[in-house]
Enzyme design. Structure first.
Site, PDB file in Angstrom:
ATOM      1  CE  LYS A 173      -2.188  -1.454   3.466  1.00 34.67           C
ATOM      2  NZ  LYS A 173      -2.754  -1.598   5.286  1.00 34.67           N
ATOM      3  CB  THR A 204      -6.654   7.567   7.742  1.00 36.12           C
ATOM      4  OG1 THR A 204      -5.710   8.279   8.627  1.00 36.12           O
ATOM      5  CG2 THR A 204      -6.725   9.208   6.630  1.00 36.12           C
ATOM      6  N   GLY A 206      -8.154   3.786  11.377  1.00 33.03           N
ATOM      7  CA  GLY A 206      -7.988   1.952  10.826  1.00 33.03           C
ATOM      8  C   GLY A 206      -8.531   1.308   9.752  1.00 33.03           C
ATOM      9  CB  THR A 207      -6.713   3.260   6.668  1.00 39.03           C
ATOM     10  OG1 THR A 207      -5.405   3.384   6.907  1.00 39.03           O
ATOM     11  CG2 THR A 207      -7.805   4.796   6.503  1.00 39.03           C
ATOM     12  N   GLY A 208      -5.636   1.279   7.334  1.00 38.15           N
ATOM     13  CA  GLY A 208      -5.707  -0.583   6.961  1.00 38.15           C
ATOM     14  C   GLY A 208      -5.717  -2.166   7.206  1.00 38.15           C
ATOM     15  CB  CYS A 209      -8.058  -3.042  10.400  1.00 39.44           C
ATOM     16  SG  CYS A 209      -6.979  -2.352  11.434  1.00 39.44           S
TER      17      CYS A 209
END
Length: 276
Positions: A173, A204, A206-209
């Site tokens: 990412k 933003t 928690g965007t990865g989760c």
């Protein structure tokens, strides 16, 4: 109904971890279950404390879900320490899980450590070879590969290195690069870029989760990896654009933004029909 199991930490602020995963699964039409690895005391500003659960209890949670409900896909997030990584890897092998999405969570948005340094090698050596998809951000990819990443060319090199650990598909990412937010998918042979305009917001958390959970939801529904990643990219863009200004720090994304908008349109149509 398709089912997804998330094995991750709990975020008391509700924006990341199992809370984000379960919201994403629900928003995308998948029934979500969970095995909690650690409990965090955190909010939008930062992490105040972390308590790791006993590894054997993490395994017991996985057993409880898999022996009754089952899972079409398993997604991992915060695994906290090497002992938990090893238990999770053992359970993935025991239940013959084929659709495994690994989000190699290492550091919280505010910079707090969520994976012990001693656990990185266990994650790389024991869990990545079992994964269908791994979704590191740039910092996580740098730790796993030992290289500095500052361009899309570097992302391609890192993806190739990560592929060498045995994961079928790599998604690096690029949200921390300058310019457009470009994510990169590598299938062991070809690279596919997923660009999107950068969204000017601090919300933003928690965007990865959320992104990894959206990929998992797509795989649970039978999508190809490329289609699942593309849908996840669209979804994460929508939920960031509609992110919630909650708390004093990095607010959460709006996991149900698409459903709220569909409901709003439906109510508007109903009102038009009534007026007729």
């Amino acid at each position: 109904m398709k089912k997804a199991l998330t094995i991750a930490g709990s975020d008391s602020g509700g924006g990341a971890g199992i809370q984000a995963d379960l919201k994403t699964f629900a928003a995308l039409g998948v029934y979500g279950t969970s095995a909690i690895t650690a409990v965090t005391a955190q909010n939008t500003v930062g992490v105040r404390g972390v308590v790791d659960l006993p590894p054997e209890f993490v395994g017991q949670q996985i057993d409880a879900v898999m022996q009754d409900i089952g899972a079409d896909v398993v997604k991992t997030g915060m695994l906290a320490n090497a002992a938990i990584v090893r238990v999770v890897a053992a359970k993935i092998r025991e239940y013959g899980v084929k659709n495994l999405v690994v989000d190699p969570v290492m550091v919280a948005k505010g910079g707090d450590l969520l994976l012990r340094e001693s656990a990185v090698s266990a994650l790389r050596d024991e869990l990545l070879p079992l994964a269908k998809v791994v979704t590191p951000n740039l910092g996580e990819a740098e730790v796993l590969t030992g290289m500095k990443i500052s361009s899309i060319a570097d992302m391609k090199k890192a993806a190739a290195l990560l592929s060498g650990f045995g994961t079928e598909y790599i998604v690096v990412k690029g949200g921390h690069l300058e310019g457009d937010a470009v994510d990169l998918l590598y299938d062991g042979k070809d690279f596919t870029l997923f660009p999107d305009a950068r969204i000017p917001t601090k919300n933003t958390h928690g965007t990865g989760c959320t992104f990894a959970a959206a990929v998992a939801a797509g795989l649970a529904g039978g999508a190809t990896v490329e289609a699942a990643v593309g849908r996840a990219k669209d979804y994460i863009g929508t939920v960031i654009r509609q992110a919630l200004a909650i708390g004093a720090g990095h607010g959460p994304t709006h996991h149900f933004a698409e459903l709220y908008e569909a409901s709003r349109r439906y109510r508007a149509m109903q009102n038009i029909r009534r007026r007729r």
